[in-house]
Design a protein around this motif. Structure first.
Motif, PDB file in Angstrom:
ATOM      1  N   GLN A 166       6.657  -0.160  17.983  1.00  0.00           N
ATOM      2  CA  GLN A 166       6.597   1.400  17.702  1.00  0.00           C
ATOM      3  C   GLN A 166       5.323   1.754  16.970  1.00  0.00           C
ATOM      4  OE1 GLN A 166      10.024   2.876  16.420  1.00  0.00           O
ATOM      5  NE2 GLN A 166      11.177   2.156  18.187  1.00  0.00           N
ATOM      6  N   HIS A 167       4.996   0.735  15.743  1.00  0.00           N
ATOM      7  CA  HIS A 167       3.914   1.031  15.078  1.00  0.00           C
ATOM      8  C   HIS A 167       2.505   0.822  15.619  1.00  0.00           C
ATOM      9  CE1 HIS A 167       5.797   2.265  10.826  1.00  0.00           C
ATOM     10  NE2 HIS A 167       6.680   1.903  11.618  1.00  0.00           N
ATOM     11  N   ALA A 168       2.657  -0.241  16.349  1.00  0.00           N
ATOM     12  CA  ALA A 168       1.396  -0.581  16.941  1.00  0.00           C
ATOM     13  C   ALA A 168       1.029   0.409  18.098  1.00  0.00           C
ATOM     14  CB  ALA A 168       1.826  -1.975  17.763  1.00  0.00           C
ATOM     15  N   CYS A 169       1.999   0.795  18.958  1.00  0.00           N
ATOM     16  CA  CYS A 169       1.640   1.921  19.934  1.00  0.00           C
ATOM     17  C   CYS A 169       1.080   3.122  19.379  1.00  0.00           C
ATOM     18  CB  CYS A 169       2.938   2.283  20.851  1.00  0.00           C
ATOM     19  SG  CYS A 169       3.232   0.996  21.899  1.00  0.00           S
ATOM     20  N   LEU A 170       1.686   3.702  18.207  1.00  0.00           N
ATOM     21  CA  LEU A 170       1.186   4.828  17.379  1.00  0.00           C
ATOM     22  C   LEU A 170      -0.131   4.687  16.847  1.00  0.00           C
ATOM     23  CD1 LEU A 170       2.454   7.739  17.107  1.00  0.00           C
ATOM     24  CD2 LEU A 170       3.268   6.974  14.818  1.00  0.00           C
ATOM     25  N   GLY A 171      -0.203   3.396  16.146  1.00  0.00           N
ATOM     26  CA  GLY A 171      -1.340   3.353  15.237  1.00  0.00           C
ATOM     27  C   GLY A 171      -2.709   2.749  15.962  1.00  0.00           C
ATOM     28  N   ILE A 172      -2.575   2.095  17.506  1.00  0.00           N
ATOM     29  CA  ILE A 172      -3.833   1.473  17.827  1.00  0.00           C
ATOM     30  C   ILE A 172      -4.276   2.319  19.366  1.00  0.00           C
ATOM     31  CG2 ILE A 172      -4.573  -0.743  19.278  1.00  0.00           C
ATOM     32  CD1 ILE A 172      -2.430  -2.241  17.664  1.00  0.00           C
ATOM     33  N   VAL A 173      -5.356   2.752  19.114  1.00  0.00           N
ATOM     34  CA  VAL A 173      -6.127   3.614  20.556  1.00  0.00           C
ATOM     35  C   VAL A 173      -5.924   2.574  21.713  1.00  0.00           C
ATOM     36  CG1 VAL A 173      -8.077   4.716  21.184  1.00  0.00           C
ATOM     37  CG2 VAL A 173      -7.420   4.995  18.564  1.00  0.00           C
ATOM     38  N   GLY A 174      -5.594   3.285  22.666  1.00  0.00           N
ATOM     39  CA  GLY A 174      -5.905   2.640  24.046  1.00  0.00           C
ATOM     40  C   GLY A 174      -4.391   2.083  24.550  1.00  0.00           C
ATOM     41  N   ILE A 175      -3.518   2.339  23.792  1.00  0.00           N
ATOM     42  CA  ILE A 175      -2.155   2.007  24.373  1.00  0.00           C
ATOM     43  C   ILE A 175      -1.470   3.057  25.064  1.00  0.00           C
ATOM     44  CG2 ILE A 175       0.371   1.065  23.603  1.00  0.00           C
ATOM     45  CD1 ILE A 175      -0.823  -0.538  21.609  1.00  0.00           C
ATOM     46  N   GLY A 176      -0.908   2.800  26.206  1.00  0.00           N
ATOM     47  CA  GLY A 176      -0.437   4.053  26.978  1.00  0.00           C
ATOM     48  C   GLY A 176       1.079   4.286  26.772  1.00  0.00           C
ATOM     49  N   TRP A 177       1.774   4.101  27.706  1.00  0.00           N
ATOM     50  CA  TRP A 177       3.133   4.416  28.068  1.00  0.00           C
ATOM     51  C   TRP A 177       3.890   3.316  26.958  1.00  0.00           C
ATOM     52  CZ3 TRP A 177       5.328   5.197  33.621  1.00  0.00           C
ATOM     53  CH2 TRP A 177       5.883   6.476  33.771  1.00  0.00           C
ATOM     54  N   THR A 178       5.033   3.779  26.421  1.00  0.00           N
ATOM     55  CA  THR A 178       5.870   2.690  25.692  1.00  0.00           C
ATOM     56  C   THR A 178       7.111   2.471  26.302  1.00  0.00           C
ATOM     57  OG1 THR A 178       5.017   3.829  23.570  1.00  0.00           O
ATOM     58  CG2 THR A 178       7.121   2.485  23.342  1.00  0.00           C
ATOM     59  N   GLU A 179       7.164   0.970  26.771  1.00  0.00           N
ATOM     60  CA  GLU A 179       8.495   0.750  27.423  1.00  0.00           C
ATOM     61  C   GLU A 179       9.824   0.664  26.246  1.00  0.00           C
ATOM     62  OE1 GLU A 179       9.944  -3.153  29.860  1.00  0.00           O
ATOM     63  OE2 GLU A 179       8.324  -3.390  28.708  1.00  0.00           O
ATOM     64  N   PHE A 180      10.668   1.026  26.688  1.00  0.00           N
ATOM     65  CA  PHE A 180      12.204   0.719  26.000  1.00  0.00           C
ATOM     66  C   PHE A 180      13.277   0.114  26.924  1.00  0.00           C
ATOM     67  CE2 PHE A 180      16.155   1.926  24.285  1.00  0.00           C
ATOM     68  CZ  PHE A 180      15.929   1.916  22.909  1.00  0.00           C
ATOM     69  N   LEU A 198       0.659  -1.222   0.003  1.00  0.00           N
ATOM     70  CA  LEU A 198       0.060   0.034   0.096  1.00  0.00           C
ATOM     71  C   LEU A 198       0.820   1.335  -0.007  1.00  0.00           C
ATOM     72  CD1 LEU A 198      -2.822  -0.852   2.734  1.00  0.00           C
ATOM     73  CD2 LEU A 198      -2.785  -1.022   0.091  1.00  0.00           C
ATOM     74  N   GLY A 199       2.215   1.145   0.174  1.00  0.00           N
ATOM     75  CA  GLY A 199       3.192   2.148   0.242  1.00  0.00           C
ATOM     76  C   GLY A 199       3.006   3.028   1.424  1.00  0.00           C
ATOM     77  N   GLN A 200       2.692   2.554   2.524  1.00  0.00           N
ATOM     78  CA  GLN A 200       2.430   3.356   3.851  1.00  0.00           C
ATOM     79  C   GLN A 200       3.059   2.675   4.758  1.00  0.00           C
ATOM     80  OE1 GLN A 200      -1.698   4.927   4.459  1.00  0.00           O
ATOM     81  NE2 GLN A 200      -2.298   4.180   2.597  1.00  0.00           N
ATOM     82  N   PRO A 201       3.417   3.515   5.887  1.00  0.00           N
ATOM     83  CA  PRO A 201       3.720   2.668   7.106  1.00  0.00           C
ATOM     84  C   PRO A 201       2.626   2.084   7.737  1.00  0.00           C
ATOM     85  CG  PRO A 201       3.457   5.150   7.513  1.00  0.00           C
ATOM     86  CD  PRO A 201       3.385   4.893   6.130  1.00  0.00           C
ATOM     87  N   VAL A 202       2.896   1.075   8.482  1.00  0.00           N
ATOM     88  CA  VAL A 202       2.119   0.162   9.078  1.00  0.00           C
ATOM     89  C   VAL A 202       1.021   0.837  10.023  1.00  0.00           C
ATOM     90  CG1 VAL A 202       1.636  -1.652  10.763  1.00  0.00           C
ATOM     91  CG2 VAL A 202       3.356  -1.870   8.987  1.00  0.00           C
ATOM     92  N   TYR A 203       1.406   1.951  10.853  1.00  0.00           N
ATOM     93  CA  TYR A 203       0.731   2.513  11.462  1.00  0.00           C
ATOM     94  C   TYR A 203      -0.432   3.452  10.844  1.00  0.00           C
ATOM     95  CZ  TYR A 203       3.636   6.989  10.661  1.00  0.00           C
ATOM     96  OH  TYR A 203       4.279   7.959   9.925  1.00  0.00           O
ATOM     97  N   ALA A 204      -0.124   3.766   9.706  1.00  0.00           N
ATOM     98  CA  ALA A 204      -1.072   4.384   8.683  1.00  0.00           C
ATOM     99  C   ALA A 204      -2.125   3.337   8.227  1.00  0.00           C
ATOM    100  CB  ALA A 204      -0.496   4.940   7.522  1.00  0.00           C
ATOM    101  N   VAL A 205      -1.655   2.343   7.968  1.00  0.00           N
ATOM    102  CA  VAL A 205      -2.684   1.037   7.590  1.00  0.00           C
ATOM    103  C   VAL A 205      -3.649   0.646   8.843  1.00  0.00           C
ATOM    104  CG1 VAL A 205      -2.664  -1.418   6.664  1.00  0.00           C
ATOM    105  CG2 VAL A 205      -0.874   0.075   5.965  1.00  0.00           C
ATOM    106  N   LEU A 206      -3.088   0.960   9.986  1.00  0.00           N
ATOM    107  CA  LEU A 206      -3.887   0.477  11.220  1.00  0.00           C
ATOM    108  C   LEU A 206      -4.862   1.775  11.533  1.00  0.00           C
ATOM    109  CD1 LEU A 206      -1.083  -0.480  13.640  1.00  0.00           C
ATOM    110  CD2 LEU A 206      -2.962  -1.945  12.999  1.00  0.00           C
ATOM    111  N   GLY A 207      -4.911   2.626  10.621  1.00  0.00           N
ATOM    112  CA  GLY A 207      -5.831   3.752  10.927  1.00  0.00           C
ATOM    113  C   GLY A 207      -5.319   5.105  11.118  1.00  0.00           C
ATOM    114  N   GLY A 208      -3.885   5.340  11.104  1.00  0.00           N
ATOM    115  CA  GLY A 208      -3.330   6.361  11.258  1.00  0.00           C
ATOM    116  C   GLY A 208      -2.872   6.772  12.781  1.00  0.00           C
ATOM    117  N   PRO A 209      -1.959   7.858  12.776  1.00  0.00           N
ATOM    118  CA  PRO A 209      -1.083   7.863  14.292  1.00  0.00           C
ATOM    119  C   PRO A 209      -2.161   8.419  15.133  1.00  0.00           C
ATOM    120  CG  PRO A 209      -0.597   9.525  12.695  1.00  0.00           C
ATOM    121  CD  PRO A 209      -1.325   8.651  11.820  1.00  0.00           C
TER     122      PRO A 209
END
Length: 389
Positions: free
Chosen positions: A326-340, A140-151
Protein backbone atom coordinates in the motif's frame (compact mmCIF):
# COMPACT_ATOMS: atom_id res chain seq x y z
CA UNK A 1 22.24 4.91 13.43
CA UNK A 2 23.84 1.47 13.45
CA UNK A 3 22.07 -1.89 13.17
CA UNK A 4 22.53 -3.84 16.39
CA UNK A 5 20.42 -6.93 15.64
CA UNK A 6 18.46 -8.62 12.86
CA UNK A 7 16.31 -11.53 13.98
CA UNK A 8 13.16 -13.45 13.15
CA UNK A 9 10.10 -13.99 15.36
CA UNK A 10 7.04 -16.20 15.36
CA UNK A 11 3.80 -14.44 14.41
CA UNK A 12 0.62 -14.88 16.47
CA UNK A 13 -1.87 -17.37 14.99
CA UNK A 14 -4.73 -16.00 12.93
CA UNK A 15 -8.19 -17.59 12.99
CA UNK A 16 -9.38 -19.02 9.70
CA UNK A 17 -12.59 -17.63 8.22
CA UNK A 18 -14.61 -20.28 6.43
CA UNK A 19 -18.09 -21.05 5.21
CA UNK A 20 -19.26 -21.51 8.82
CA UNK A 21 -18.94 -17.76 9.39
CA UNK A 22 -22.44 -16.35 10.15
CA UNK A 23 -22.21 -13.82 7.29
CA UNK A 24 -20.89 -16.27 4.67
CA UNK A 25 -23.27 -16.77 1.76
CA UNK A 26 -21.33 -19.70 0.31
CA UNK A 27 -17.83 -21.18 0.60
CA UNK A 28 -14.94 -19.17 -0.78
CA UNK A 29 -13.62 -20.09 -4.23
CA UNK A 30 -10.44 -21.18 -2.42
CA UNK A 31 -12.30 -24.03 -0.70
CA UNK A 32 -12.10 -26.24 -3.77
CA UNK A 33 -10.28 -26.64 -7.10
CA UNK A 34 -9.27 -26.79 -9.76
CA UNK A 35 -7.01 -23.82 -10.46
CA UNK A 36 -4.51 -24.15 -13.31
CA UNK A 37 -0.88 -24.24 -12.15
CA UNK A 38 2.52 -25.69 -13.15
CA UNK A 39 1.53 -29.11 -11.72
CA UNK A 40 -1.79 -29.39 -13.59
CA UNK A 41 -0.33 -32.08 -15.84
CA UNK A 42 0.19 -34.44 -12.89
CA UNK A 43 -3.13 -36.03 -11.82
CA UNK A 44 -1.93 -36.51 -8.24
CA UNK A 45 -1.78 -32.72 -7.76
CA UNK A 46 -3.96 -31.34 -10.56
CA UNK A 47 -7.23 -30.99 -8.70
CA UNK A 48 -6.21 -28.48 -6.06
CA UNK A 49 -3.24 -26.11 -6.03
CA UNK A 50 -2.69 -26.15 -2.23
CA UNK A 51 -2.11 -29.91 -2.46
CA UNK A 52 1.52 -29.24 -3.44
CA UNK A 53 2.37 -25.55 -2.82
CA UNK A 54 4.72 -24.72 0.13
CA UNK A 55 3.26 -24.70 3.63
CA UNK A 56 6.12 -22.95 5.42
CA UNK A 57 4.56 -20.32 7.70
CA UNK A 58 5.06 -16.58 7.57
CA UNK A 59 7.29 -15.01 10.23
CA UNK A 60 8.38 -11.59 11.42
CA UNK A 61 11.74 -9.97 10.63
CA UNK A 62 13.04 -7.39 13.13
CA UNK A 63 15.85 -4.89 12.61
CA UNK A 64 16.99 -3.11 15.78
CA UNK A 65 19.25 -0.05 16.14
CA UNK A 66 21.23 1.57 18.92
CA UNK A 67 18.46 3.70 20.40
CA UNK A 68 16.07 0.73 20.63
CA UNK A 69 13.94 1.55 17.58
CA UNK A 70 12.73 -1.59 15.81
CA UNK A 71 11.72 -2.01 12.19
CA UNK A 72 9.33 -4.85 11.41
CA UNK A 73 8.29 -6.73 8.29
CA UNK A 74 6.57 -10.01 7.53
CA UNK A 75 8.70 -12.68 5.84
CA UNK A 76 7.49 -15.67 3.87
CA UNK A 77 8.46 -19.32 3.36
CA UNK A 78 9.38 -20.06 6.94
CA UNK A 79 12.48 -21.94 8.05
CA UNK A 80 14.52 -21.76 4.81
CA UNK A 81 14.14 -17.99 4.48
CA UNK A 82 14.47 -17.30 8.21
CA UNK A 83 17.70 -19.29 8.22
CA UNK A 84 19.15 -17.13 5.43
CA UNK A 85 18.35 -14.08 7.58
CA UNK A 86 19.49 -15.47 10.95
CA UNK A 87 22.53 -17.46 9.86
CA UNK A 88 23.87 -15.44 6.95
CA UNK A 89 22.58 -11.98 6.00
CA UNK A 90 21.63 -10.67 9.43
CA UNK A 91 25.01 -11.08 11.16
CA UNK A 92 26.81 -9.54 8.19
CA UNK A 93 24.65 -6.40 8.22
CA UNK A 94 25.10 -5.66 11.93
CA UNK A 95 27.01 -2.41 12.33
CA UNK A 96 25.73 -0.91 9.07
CA UNK A 97 23.82 2.38 8.94
CA UNK A 98 20.17 1.36 9.17
CA UNK A 99 19.03 4.41 7.20
CA UNK A 100 21.33 3.54 4.28
CA UNK A 101 18.73 1.31 2.62
CA UNK A 102 20.42 1.39 -0.80
CA UNK A 103 23.73 0.26 0.71
CA UNK A 104 22.18 -2.50 2.81
CA UNK A 105 20.18 -3.82 -0.14
CA UNK A 106 23.24 -3.81 -2.40
CA UNK A 107 25.30 -5.62 0.23
CA UNK A 108 22.61 -8.28 0.75
CA UNK A 109 22.29 -8.97 -2.98
CA UNK A 110 26.06 -9.20 -3.44
CA UNK A 111 26.47 -11.48 -0.42
CA UNK A 112 24.01 -13.93 -1.96
CA UNK A 113 26.16 -14.27 -5.08
CA UNK A 114 27.59 -17.72 -4.10
CA UNK A 115 24.09 -19.28 -4.20
CA UNK A 116 22.11 -16.68 -6.15
CA UNK A 117 20.01 -13.74 -4.96
CA UNK A 118 16.80 -15.06 -6.56
CA UNK A 119 14.22 -17.47 -5.16
CA UNK A 120 14.27 -18.02 -1.40
CA UNK A 121 17.21 -15.64 -0.97
CA UNK A 122 15.13 -12.86 -2.50
CA UNK A 123 12.41 -13.45 0.09
CA UNK A 124 15.05 -12.99 2.81
CA UNK A 125 16.41 -9.81 1.21
CA UNK A 126 12.82 -8.51 0.91
CA UNK A 127 12.06 -9.03 4.60
CA UNK A 128 15.20 -7.19 5.69
CA UNK A 129 14.70 -4.34 3.22
CA UNK A 130 11.08 -3.80 4.26
CA UNK A 131 12.02 -3.89 7.96
CA UNK A 132 14.68 -1.24 7.26
CA UNK A 133 12.14 0.98 5.51
CA UNK A 134 9.73 0.54 8.43
CA UNK A 135 12.53 1.53 10.78
CA UNK A 136 13.41 4.56 8.64
CA UNK A 137 9.83 5.79 8.79
CA UNK A 138 9.71 5.35 12.56
CA UNK A 139 13.04 7.18 13.07
CA UNK A 140 11.84 10.08 10.90
CA UNK A 141 8.34 10.02 12.43
CA UNK A 142 6.67 9.67 9.04
CA UNK A 143 4.77 7.02 7.08
CA UNK A 144 6.90 5.23 4.52
CA UNK A 145 4.99 6.77 1.61
CA UNK A 146 6.07 10.20 2.89
CA UNK A 147 9.70 9.05 3.15
CA UNK A 148 9.43 7.87 -0.47
CA UNK A 149 8.57 11.41 -1.53
CA UNK A 150 4.97 11.90 -0.47
CA UNK A 151 1.64 10.58 -1.74
CA UNK A 152 1.29 10.51 -5.52
CA UNK A 153 -2.51 10.41 -5.24
CA UNK A 154 -5.21 10.77 -2.58
CA UNK A 155 -6.14 7.08 -2.41
CA UNK A 156 -5.53 3.75 -4.11
CA UNK A 157 -8.03 2.34 -6.57
CA UNK A 158 -8.16 -1.45 -6.33
CA UNK A 159 -9.24 -4.41 -8.35
CA UNK A 160 -10.16 -7.71 -6.69
CA UNK A 161 -8.59 -11.09 -7.38
CA UNK A 162 -10.54 -14.28 -6.76
CA UNK A 163 -13.28 -16.52 -8.01
CA UNK A 164 -16.35 -14.67 -6.71
CA UNK A 165 -16.78 -11.77 -9.17
CA UNK A 166 -20.41 -11.07 -8.27
CA UNK A 167 -19.32 -10.36 -4.68
CA UNK A 168 -16.45 -8.13 -5.77
CA UNK A 169 -18.75 -6.07 -7.96
CA UNK A 170 -21.10 -5.69 -5.00
CA UNK A 171 -18.17 -4.44 -2.91
CA UNK A 172 -17.50 -1.67 -5.41
CA UNK A 173 -14.41 -2.95 -7.20
CA UNK A 174 -14.13 -1.74 -10.79
CA UNK A 175 -12.06 -4.70 -11.90
CA UNK A 176 -11.93 -8.43 -11.15
CA UNK A 177 -9.15 -10.94 -11.87
CA UNK A 178 -10.21 -14.55 -12.12
CA UNK A 179 -8.12 -17.63 -11.32
CA UNK A 180 -7.97 -19.64 -14.54
CA UNK A 181 -9.33 -23.11 -13.85
CA UNK A 182 -7.88 -25.31 -16.61
CA UNK A 183 -4.61 -25.69 -18.52
CA UNK A 184 -3.07 -27.54 -21.48
CA UNK A 185 -3.54 -30.95 -19.87
CA UNK A 186 -7.31 -30.39 -20.03
CA UNK A 187 -7.35 -30.00 -23.83
CA UNK A 188 -10.22 -28.45 -25.77
CA UNK A 189 -12.67 -29.16 -22.98
CA UNK A 190 -10.50 -27.08 -20.66
CA UNK A 191 -10.48 -24.18 -23.10
CA UNK A 192 -14.26 -24.32 -23.34
CA UNK A 193 -14.60 -24.36 -19.56
CA UNK A 194 -12.22 -21.40 -19.17
CA UNK A 195 -14.22 -19.44 -21.71
CA UNK A 196 -17.44 -20.35 -19.90
CA UNK A 197 -15.93 -19.08 -16.62
CA UNK A 198 -15.06 -15.72 -18.15
CA UNK A 199 -18.45 -15.50 -19.91
CA UNK A 200 -20.24 -16.13 -16.61
CA UNK A 201 -18.15 -13.46 -14.89
CA UNK A 202 -18.94 -10.97 -17.65
CA UNK A 203 -22.63 -11.70 -17.21
CA UNK A 204 -22.31 -11.08 -13.45
CA UNK A 205 -20.32 -7.82 -13.57
CA UNK A 206 -21.61 -6.26 -16.79
CA UNK A 207 -19.69 -4.21 -19.32
CA UNK A 208 -18.36 -1.46 -17.03
CA UNK A 209 -16.04 -3.64 -14.93
CA UNK A 210 -12.72 -4.91 -16.27
CA UNK A 211 -11.99 -8.65 -16.28
CA UNK A 212 -8.48 -10.13 -16.13
CA UNK A 213 -7.35 -13.76 -16.09
CA UNK A 214 -4.59 -15.13 -13.83
CA UNK A 215 -2.96 -18.19 -15.41
CA UNK A 216 -0.22 -18.76 -12.77
CA UNK A 217 2.58 -20.21 -14.91
CA UNK A 218 0.32 -23.04 -16.12
CA UNK A 219 0.36 -22.62 -19.92
CA UNK A 220 2.63 -22.94 -22.92
CA UNK A 221 2.70 -20.52 -25.86
CA UNK A 222 0.32 -22.43 -28.11
CA UNK A 223 -2.32 -22.93 -25.41
CA UNK A 224 -2.18 -19.25 -24.45
CA UNK A 225 -2.71 -18.15 -28.06
CA UNK A 226 -5.66 -20.50 -28.52
CA UNK A 227 -7.29 -19.40 -25.28
CA UNK A 228 -6.77 -15.72 -26.03
CA UNK A 229 -8.44 -16.08 -29.42
CA UNK A 230 -11.42 -17.85 -27.82
CA UNK A 231 -11.76 -15.09 -25.22
CA UNK A 232 -11.85 -12.19 -27.69
CA UNK A 233 -15.62 -11.54 -27.30
CA UNK A 234 -15.26 -10.96 -23.54
CA UNK A 235 -12.68 -8.12 -23.73
CA UNK A 236 -10.17 -9.49 -21.20
CA UNK A 237 -8.06 -6.57 -19.97
CA UNK A 238 -4.95 -8.73 -19.65
CA UNK A 239 -3.76 -12.33 -19.44
CA UNK A 240 -1.41 -12.79 -16.49
CA UNK A 241 1.62 -15.02 -15.91
CA UNK A 242 0.72 -17.50 -18.62
CA UNK A 243 4.20 -19.04 -18.92
CA UNK A 244 6.90 -20.38 -16.57
CA UNK A 245 8.55 -17.29 -15.14
CA UNK A 246 12.13 -18.15 -16.14
CA UNK A 247 11.32 -18.99 -19.76
CA UNK A 248 12.05 -15.58 -21.28
CA UNK A 249 12.37 -16.94 -24.82
CA UNK A 250 8.80 -18.22 -24.68
CA UNK A 251 7.67 -14.83 -23.39
CA UNK A 252 9.20 -13.28 -26.49
CA UNK A 253 7.48 -15.81 -28.76
CA UNK A 254 4.12 -15.24 -27.05
CA UNK A 255 4.50 -11.49 -27.54
CA UNK A 256 5.19 -12.09 -31.25
CA UNK A 257 2.13 -14.32 -31.68
CA UNK A 258 -0.22 -12.20 -29.56
CA UNK A 259 0.53 -8.57 -30.46
CA UNK A 260 -3.04 -7.47 -29.77
CA UNK A 261 -3.57 -9.05 -26.31
CA UNK A 262 -2.24 -7.15 -23.26
CA UNK A 263 0.08 -9.42 -21.28
CA UNK A 264 1.21 -9.14 -17.65
CA UNK A 265 3.77 -11.01 -15.57
CA UNK A 266 6.59 -10.64 -13.05
CA UNK A 267 5.39 -11.72 -9.61
CA UNK A 268 7.86 -14.62 -9.73
CA UNK A 269 10.75 -12.56 -11.07
CA UNK A 270 13.40 -11.64 -8.49
CA UNK A 271 15.60 -8.57 -8.42
CA UNK A 272 15.78 -5.91 -11.11
CA UNK A 273 17.43 -7.77 -14.01
CA UNK A 274 14.46 -9.74 -15.43
CA UNK A 275 12.30 -6.62 -15.43
CA UNK A 276 15.04 -4.68 -17.21
CA UNK A 277 15.24 -7.45 -19.83
CA UNK A 278 11.45 -7.56 -20.24
CA UNK A 279 11.25 -3.81 -20.77
CA UNK A 280 14.21 -3.71 -23.15
CA UNK A 281 12.71 -6.49 -25.27
CA UNK A 282 9.05 -5.41 -24.92
CA UNK A 283 8.00 -8.84 -23.66
CA UNK A 284 4.93 -7.70 -21.73
CA UNK A 285 2.67 -4.69 -21.27
CA UNK A 286 2.41 -4.79 -17.48
CA UNK A 287 5.10 -5.60 -14.90
CA UNK A 288 3.92 -7.21 -11.65
CA UNK A 289 6.72 -7.37 -9.05
CA UNK A 290 5.72 -8.55 -5.58
CA UNK A 291 7.24 -6.22 -3.00
CA UNK A 292 7.75 -9.04 -0.48
CA UNK A 293 9.42 -11.32 -3.03
CA UNK A 294 11.37 -9.11 -5.44
CA UNK A 295 13.72 -7.73 -2.78
CA UNK A 296 11.62 -5.05 -1.10
CA UNK A 297 10.98 -1.38 -1.79
CA UNK A 298 14.54 -0.63 -2.87
CA UNK A 299 14.49 -2.72 -6.09
CA UNK A 300 10.82 -1.86 -6.68
CA UNK A 301 11.79 1.82 -7.00
CA UNK A 302 14.37 0.89 -9.65
CA UNK A 303 11.89 -1.28 -11.56
CA UNK A 304 9.34 1.53 -11.59
CA UNK A 305 11.91 4.01 -12.87
CA UNK A 306 12.92 1.67 -15.70
CA UNK A 307 9.29 1.06 -16.63
CA UNK A 308 8.26 4.71 -16.48
CA UNK A 309 11.11 5.74 -18.77
CA UNK A 310 9.99 3.12 -21.31
CA UNK A 311 6.24 3.73 -20.99
CA UNK A 312 5.53 0.30 -19.52
CA UNK A 313 2.89 -0.10 -16.79
CA UNK A 314 3.68 -1.39 -13.29
CA UNK A 315 0.89 -3.01 -11.29
CA UNK A 316 2.52 -4.99 -8.44
CA UNK A 317 1.30 -8.37 -7.27
CA UNK A 318 -1.24 -8.12 -4.41
CA UNK A 319 0.04 -4.85 -2.90
CA UNK A 320 -3.34 -3.99 -1.44
CA UNK A 321 -3.12 -6.87 1.04
CA UNK A 322 -0.03 -5.58 2.84
CA UNK A 323 1.03 -2.30 4.38
CA UNK A 324 4.26 -2.57 2.39
CA UNK A 325 2.48 -2.72 -0.94
CA UNK A 326 0.00 0.00 0.00
CA UNK A 327 2.73 2.49 0.91
CA UNK A 328 4.71 1.65 -2.23
CA UNK A 329 1.67 2.17 -4.46
CA UNK A 330 0.94 5.52 -2.82
CA UNK A 331 4.52 6.79 -2.72
CA UNK A 332 6.08 5.67 -6.02
CA UNK A 333 5.17 7.35 -9.30
CA UNK A 334 4.20 5.03 -12.12
CA UNK A 335 2.32 2.34 -10.21
CA UNK A 336 -1.20 1.87 -11.51
CA UNK A 337 -4.07 -0.23 -10.24
CA UNK A 338 -3.70 -1.86 -6.80
CA UNK A 339 -4.52 -5.57 -6.62
CA UNK A 340 -6.42 -6.86 -3.57
CA UNK A 341 -6.62 -10.63 -3.18
CA UNK A 342 -9.88 -11.91 -1.65
CA UNK A 343 -9.88 -15.42 -0.22
CA UNK A 344 -12.69 -15.08 2.33
CA UNK A 345 -16.25 -16.25 1.63
CA UNK A 346 -18.73 -13.90 -0.06
CA UNK A 347 -20.70 -11.96 2.54
CA UNK A 348 -17.84 -11.61 5.04
CA UNK A 349 -16.67 -8.01 5.37
CA UNK A 350 -13.15 -7.46 4.06
CA UNK A 351 -12.14 -5.68 7.25
CA UNK A 352 -13.11 -8.72 9.31
CA UNK A 353 -11.21 -11.08 7.04
CA UNK A 354 -8.01 -8.97 7.16
CA UNK A 355 -5.12 -10.63 8.99
CA UNK A 356 -2.69 -7.77 9.72
CA UNK A 357 -3.68 -5.29 12.45
CA UNK A 358 -3.33 -1.68 11.37
CA UNK A 359 -3.51 -2.47 7.65
CA UNK A 360 -6.54 -0.83 5.94
CA UNK A 361 -8.85 -2.76 3.64
CA UNK A 362 -10.75 -1.46 0.59
CA UNK A 363 -13.97 0.48 0.99
CA UNK A 364 -15.94 0.80 -2.25
CA UNK A 365 -12.85 -0.48 -4.04
CA UNK A 366 -10.47 2.12 -2.60
CA UNK A 367 -7.80 2.14 0.13
CA UNK A 368 -6.24 4.96 2.12
CA UNK A 369 -2.97 3.66 3.66
CA UNK A 370 -2.14 4.26 7.31
CA UNK A 371 -0.48 7.59 8.13
CA UNK A 372 1.28 6.18 11.21
CA UNK A 373 5.11 6.24 11.24
CA UNK A 374 6.72 3.44 9.28
CA UNK A 375 4.24 1.06 7.69
CA UNK A 376 1.77 1.40 10.56
CA UNK A 377 1.49 -2.35 11.27
CA UNK A 378 0.16 -2.67 14.82
CA UNK A 379 2.19 -5.59 16.13
CA UNK A 380 4.43 -5.43 19.21
CA UNK A 381 7.01 -7.64 17.57
CA UNK A 382 9.62 -7.31 20.31
CA UNK A 383 7.43 -9.46 22.59
CA UNK A 384 7.11 -12.34 20.12
CA UNK A 385 9.15 -15.54 20.55
CA UNK A 386 12.08 -16.41 18.31
CA UNK A 387 11.03 -18.13 15.10
CA UNK A 388 13.84 -20.66 14.84
CA UNK A 389 13.98 -21.64 18.50
Amino acid sequence: MKITAIRTVRLPPQPAIGADHPDARRPSWLADGPVANPMTGYPRYAAYRPSWTPTWPMFGCLVEVEDGTVGFAVGQHGRPVAAVIEDFLGPRLIGEDALATERCYDMAVRMCAPFGAAGLASYAISAIDLALWDLKGKVLGQPVYAVLGGPTRDELECYATGGDPDWYAELGFRGVKLPCRYGPADGLDGIRKNVAQVAEARAHVGDDIEIMLDCWMAFDVDYTVRLAEALRPYRVRWLEECLPSADLLSHAELRRRLPWQPLATGEHWFGVAPFQYAVANRLVDILQPDISWVGGITPLKRICAIAEAAGVAVMPHAPGNTAYGQHACLGIVGIGWTEFFVGSPPGVALAEAARAPGVPTPVDGRITPSAAPGFGVEINATELPAFLS
